[in-house]
Design a protein around this motif. Structure first.
Motif, PDB file in Angstrom:
ATOM      1  N   TYR A 177       0.857  -1.196   0.095  1.00 23.53           N
ATOM      2  CA  TYR A 177       0.053  -0.086  -0.162  1.00 23.53           C
ATOM      3  C   TYR A 177       0.880   1.318  -0.049  1.00 23.53           C
ATOM      4  O   TYR A 177       0.505   2.211  -0.753  1.00 23.53           O
ATOM      5  CB  TYR A 177      -0.909   0.007   1.125  1.00 23.53           C
ATOM      6  CG  TYR A 177      -1.959  -1.065   0.980  1.00 23.53           C
ATOM      7  CD1 TYR A 177      -2.383  -1.688  -0.149  1.00 23.53           C
ATOM      8  CD2 TYR A 177      -2.682  -1.529   2.258  1.00 23.53           C
ATOM      9  CE1 TYR A 177      -3.134  -2.597   0.306  1.00 23.53           C
ATOM     10  CE2 TYR A 177      -3.649  -2.489   2.262  1.00 23.53           C
ATOM     11  CZ  TYR A 177      -3.943  -3.127   1.049  1.00 23.53           C
ATOM     12  OH  TYR A 177      -4.762  -4.030   1.125  1.00 23.53           O
ATOM     13  N   THR A 392     -12.033   4.650  -8.229  1.00 27.26           N
ATOM     14  CA  THR A 392     -11.204   4.010  -7.478  1.00 27.26           C
ATOM     15  C   THR A 392     -11.690   2.419  -7.412  1.00 27.26           C
ATOM     16  O   THR A 392     -10.692   1.655  -7.461  1.00 27.26           O
ATOM     17  CB  THR A 392     -11.683   4.219  -5.695  1.00 27.26           C
ATOM     18  OG1 THR A 392     -11.193   5.557  -5.484  1.00 27.26           O
ATOM     19  CG2 THR A 392     -11.176   3.298  -4.936  1.00 27.26           C
ATOM     20  N   PHE A 393     -12.807   2.162  -7.504  1.00 21.52           N
ATOM     21  CA  PHE A 393     -13.179   0.668  -7.541  1.00 21.52           C
ATOM     22  C   PHE A 393     -13.401   0.195  -8.921  1.00 21.52           C
ATOM     23  O   PHE A 393     -13.107  -1.136  -9.149  1.00 21.52           O
ATOM     24  CB  PHE A 393     -14.904   0.785  -7.008  1.00 21.52           C
ATOM     25  CG  PHE A 393     -14.944   0.808  -5.709  1.00 21.52           C
ATOM     26  CD1 PHE A 393     -14.772  -0.111  -4.765  1.00 21.52           C
ATOM     27  CD2 PHE A 393     -15.182   2.131  -5.151  1.00 21.52           C
ATOM     28  CE1 PHE A 393     -14.769   0.109  -3.470  1.00 21.52           C
ATOM     29  CE2 PHE A 393     -15.299   2.391  -3.849  1.00 21.52           C
ATOM     30  CZ  PHE A 393     -15.058   1.255  -2.978  1.00 21.52           C
ATOM     31  N   GLU A 396      -9.718  -1.437  -9.625  1.00 17.48           N
ATOM     32  CA  GLU A 396      -9.492  -2.611  -8.905  1.00 17.48           C
ATOM     33  C   GLU A 396      -9.621  -3.763  -9.826  1.00 17.48           C
ATOM     34  O   GLU A 396      -8.903  -4.879  -9.465  1.00 17.48           O
ATOM     35  CB  GLU A 396     -10.640  -2.902  -7.935  1.00 17.48           C
ATOM     36  CG  GLU A 396     -10.764  -2.073  -6.508  1.00 17.48           C
ATOM     37  CD  GLU A 396      -9.659  -2.330  -5.629  1.00 17.48           C
ATOM     38  OE1 GLU A 396      -8.765  -3.327  -5.892  1.00 17.48           O
ATOM     39  OE2 GLU A 396      -9.575  -1.603  -4.818  1.00 17.48           O
ATOM     40  N   ASN A 400      -4.466   0.654 -13.771  1.00 15.59           N
ATOM     41  CA  ASN A 400      -4.742   2.130 -13.633  1.00 15.59           C
ATOM     42  C   ASN A 400      -4.424   3.093 -14.801  1.00 15.59           C
ATOM     43  O   ASN A 400      -5.007   4.106 -15.136  1.00 15.59           O
ATOM     44  CB  ASN A 400      -4.026   2.329 -12.333  1.00 15.59           C
ATOM     45  CG  ASN A 400      -2.503   2.191 -12.468  1.00 15.59           C
ATOM     46  OD1 ASN A 400      -1.929   1.904 -13.438  1.00 15.59           O
ATOM     47  ND2 ASN A 400      -1.957   2.452 -11.130  1.00 15.59           N
ATOM     48  N   SER A 432      -6.910   8.812  -7.797  1.00 22.16           N
ATOM     49  CA  SER A 432      -7.973   7.649  -7.365  1.00 22.16           C
ATOM     50  C   SER A 432      -7.520   6.310  -8.169  1.00 22.16           C
ATOM     51  O   SER A 432      -7.916   5.070  -7.833  1.00 22.16           O
ATOM     52  CB  SER A 432      -9.460   7.817  -7.698  1.00 22.16           C
ATOM     53  OG  SER A 432      -9.926   8.964  -6.863  1.00 22.16           O
ATOM     54  N   TYR A 435      -5.397   4.589  -6.056  1.00 23.54           N
ATOM     55  CA  TYR A 435      -5.842   4.140  -4.739  1.00 23.54           C
ATOM     56  C   TYR A 435      -6.730   2.942  -4.749  1.00 23.54           C
ATOM     57  O   TYR A 435      -7.842   2.766  -4.278  1.00 23.54           O
ATOM     58  CB  TYR A 435      -6.939   5.484  -4.106  1.00 23.54           C
ATOM     59  CG  TYR A 435      -5.867   6.702  -3.778  1.00 23.54           C
ATOM     60  CD1 TYR A 435      -4.797   6.568  -3.727  1.00 23.54           C
ATOM     61  CD2 TYR A 435      -6.615   7.933  -3.625  1.00 23.54           C
ATOM     62  CE1 TYR A 435      -3.871   7.648  -3.381  1.00 23.54           C
ATOM     63  CE2 TYR A 435      -5.939   8.865  -3.137  1.00 23.54           C
ATOM     64  CZ  TYR A 435      -4.488   8.900  -3.154  1.00 23.54           C
ATOM     65  OH  TYR A 435      -3.827   9.940  -2.700  1.00 23.54           O
ATOM     66  N   ALA A 436      -6.334   1.856  -5.367  1.00 22.46           N
ATOM     67  CA  ALA A 436      -6.939   0.626  -5.363  1.00 22.46           C
ATOM     68  C   ALA A 436      -6.318  -0.378  -4.489  1.00 22.46           C
ATOM     69  O   ALA A 436      -5.241  -0.815  -4.666  1.00 22.46           O
ATOM     70  CB  ALA A 436      -6.984   0.287  -6.703  1.00 22.46           C
ATOM     71  N   MET A 438      -8.096  -3.240  -2.644  1.00 25.09           N
ATOM     72  CA  MET A 438      -8.852  -4.380  -2.210  1.00 25.09           C
ATOM     73  C   MET A 438      -8.371  -5.743  -3.010  1.00 25.09           C
ATOM     74  O   MET A 438      -8.611  -6.810  -2.369  1.00 25.09           O
ATOM     75  CB  MET A 438     -10.152  -4.224  -2.563  1.00 25.09           C
ATOM     76  CG  MET A 438     -10.985  -3.089  -1.694  1.00 25.09           C
ATOM     77  SD  MET A 438     -12.670  -2.841  -2.398  1.00 25.09           S
ATOM     78  CE  MET A 438     -13.655  -4.353  -1.949  1.00 25.09           C
ATOM     79  N   GLY A 464      -8.457  -3.134   2.421  1.00 24.79           N
ATOM     80  CA  GLY A 464      -8.352  -2.280   1.113  1.00 24.79           C
ATOM     81  C   GLY A 464      -9.652  -1.747   0.883  1.00 24.79           C
ATOM     82  O   GLY A 464      -9.591  -0.494   0.620  1.00 24.79           O
ATOM     83  N   LEU A 465     -10.740  -2.086   1.490  1.00 25.82           N
ATOM     84  CA  LEU A 465     -12.105  -1.407   1.382  1.00 25.82           C
ATOM     85  C   LEU A 465     -11.733   0.043   2.358  1.00 25.82           C
ATOM     86  O   LEU A 465     -12.318   0.938   1.762  1.00 25.82           O
ATOM     87  CB  LEU A 465     -13.227  -2.213   1.856  1.00 25.82           C
ATOM     88  CG  LEU A 465     -14.764  -1.755   2.123  1.00 25.82           C
ATOM     89  CD1 LEU A 465     -15.127  -1.029   0.258  1.00 25.82           C
ATOM     90  CD2 LEU A 465     -15.718  -2.649   2.444  1.00 25.82           C
ATOM     91  N   ASN A 468      -9.568   2.326   0.655  1.00 24.36           N
ATOM     92  CA  ASN A 468     -10.377   2.781  -0.734  1.00 24.36           C
ATOM     93  C   ASN A 468     -11.157   3.963  -0.124  1.00 24.36           C
ATOM     94  O   ASN A 468     -11.169   5.134  -0.984  1.00 24.36           O
ATOM     95  CB  ASN A 468     -10.974   1.740  -1.384  1.00 24.36           C
ATOM     96  CG  ASN A 468     -10.366   0.890  -2.271  1.00 24.36           C
ATOM     97  OD1 ASN A 468      -9.150   1.041  -2.239  1.00 24.36           O
ATOM     98  ND2 ASN A 468     -11.093  -0.060  -2.899  1.00 24.36           N
TER      99      ASN A 468
END
Length: 489
Positions: A177, A392-393, A396, A400, A432, A435-436, A438, A464-465, A468
């Protein structure tokens, strides 16, 4: 070829054809329809990874001339955009750091100075990973520090004669992270940052250009705040029952001592690296409220010709020309290191820039903007929040860099519906993208630490959630406070 992969291969052109037919049926120009065909095709292949994402990036070189969107003479320069040479120069500097083990010395020094207890060892690894990822690809940073993390875990488990899954999870997730967060702190730290820089500077020439300085003045404080939050989350979730018994970092200390005193090569690289950062930082005027610090490029006959990418390539050339004392006949940077430049990423950059150029020249960007006109009555903060959560999601599940290329044209259309500075919408989206936290597939650092088999899927998803959501909150806080002051938004 498996049926699933065959389906993915056909999905791209089929969806592209449907998009083109829909636009044509509503009377839009054929050029726009053909561009939509290519854009949707590339988007589908990037998202599903039907083929290597780097190969997908080459499609404009073939499809644009064939479909009459842009000629080869116009599309080919996208693959040599000046931003690509910022990336290349940054890689060559990083390769030189790695060749002479300076990155390892920095990491071990930070760890040994900070780490005494499980909590401070976690902090030491995270700071080392964060700092190195500002300048080196986060994949390389994670792979370099992974053996040290596993050695520390094994040492503590041997001392206590039992497994310590919570400590292993905290250290491994902290490594991954902090590497991802550190990459956002500089414009060269991660590919989406450079993608955004090229896109913004090409499409908003009436606004001050994004460069190394104005990016780091904003993103570094934001990244440091996120690093602190990440550390506190990991500490609370995994280290509360570990205790504060001191950890003797025997293996790390042994490795550090094996490096010996700093060599001539390491000192020379350190000087060049520091000078490079100084040249980047002070290249253009720095405006902080009523204070203006003049940039050094102003003394040149044509300061507009000198870019951050020029500084990067200048430093790479200097490293190549400075002779090594321990390897006769070579420089600090060798041609072997130059040949390690990942050509796939260059293709990806070029394909994204070509896609953006095609979307603009075909009028597709104007159509996207007109389709988003209904957003004019929506509060800007709500649009920014929605974009942050979506990106962000979405990241995942896909690269990116590719997701940044796909969303920036849409975000540009959104910015045209508001009077606010486009940075208000674009910067949070770009951050963002990194920023993944999860899923193992979300980022290479996640994949690497998950492959150690010491991190469970459940722990990565739950932690991770949380991160996020914290990332979304920090994005909103940063863009509505620090950014407003720095960029006069």
């Amino acid at each position: 070829m498996g049926g699933k992969r065959l389906l993915k291969l056909f999905l791209g052109p089929v969806l592209g054809f449907i998009a083109a037919m829909l636009l044509s049926s509503y009377g839009h120009p054929p050029l726009m329809s053909r561009m939509a065909f290519v854009a949707v095709w590339m988007a589908a292949w990037w998202i599903t990874e039907a083929v290597n994402i780097f190969f997908t990036a080459l499609l404009p070189l073939v499809l644009f001339p064939v479909l009459g969107i842009m000629g080869m003479k116009e599309v080919a320069p996208s693959y040599t955009n000046e931003i690509i040479f910022l990336f290349v120069g940054g890689f060559l500097i990083a390769f030189t750091l790695e060749k002479w083990n300076l990155h390892k010395r920095i990491a071990l020094y930070l760890l040994l100075r900070i780490g005494k207890t499980p909590a401070t060892v976690l902090l030491g690894f995270m700071i080392a990973s964060f700092f190195l990822s500002m300048w080196i690809v986060n994949t390389a940073t994670t792979m370099m520090l992974l053996p040290a993390v596993l050695a520390v875990v094994k040492q503590l488990e041997d001392q206590r004669k039992k497994k310590e899954p919570a400590l292993a999870t905290a250290l491994l997730l902290g490594l991954a992270y902090s590497s991802s967060i550190g990459g956002t702190a500089t414009i060269i730290g991660t590919a989406p940052n450079m993608v955004f820089m090229g896109f913004f500077n090409d499409h908003f020439k009436n606004l001050p250009a994004i460069n190394f300085t104005n990016w780091i003045l904003y993103s570094l404080p934001v990244a440091v705040l996120f690093l602190i939050c990440c550390y506190l989350v990991l500490k609370k979730r995994f280290l509360k029952d570990i205790g504060n018994a001191p950890i003797d970092l025997v293996e790390c200390d042994r490795e550090y001592k094996q490096l010996g005193p700093m060599s001539y090569e390491e000192r020379a690289i350190t000087i060049v690296f520091i000078l490079t950062v100084i040249l980047w930082f002070f290249r253009q005027d720095i405006v902080l409220g009523n204070i203006t610090i003049p940039g050094w490029s102003g003394i040149l006959p044509h300061p507009e010709y000198f870019k951050d990418s020029t500084v990067a390539m200048l430093s790479a050339c200097i490293l190549y020309l400075i002779p090594s004392r321990s390897a006769t006949g070579t420089g600090l940077l060798t041609w072997d290191q130059v040949q390690r430049i990942p050509v796939g990423i260059i293709f990806l950059f070029g394909g994204g820039f070509a896609l953006a150029a095609g979307i603009t020249s075909s009028g597709l960007s104007d159509w996207i903007a007109s389709g988003l006109s209904g957003l004019q009555g929506v509060p800007p903060w709500l649009v920014v929040l929605t974009l942050c959560v979506f990106m962000t999601f979405f990241t995942e599940l896909t690269s990116n860099t590719a997701s940044t290329y796909l969303l920036l044209p849409m975000v540009m259309g959104i910015t045209l519906q508001f009077t606010e500075n486009p940075l208000l919408f674009m910067v949070p989206v770009v951050l963002s993208a990194s920023y993944a936290f999860m899923l193992p597939v979300a980022t290479p650092p996640n994949t690497i630490v998950f492959g150690s088999e010491r991190v469970s899927m459940k722990d990565m998803i739950k932690t991770g959630l949380i991160l996020n959501l914290i990332g979304v909150a920090i994005n909103m806080l940063g863009i509505y406070t620090l950014a407003r002051w720095l960029w006069d938004m």
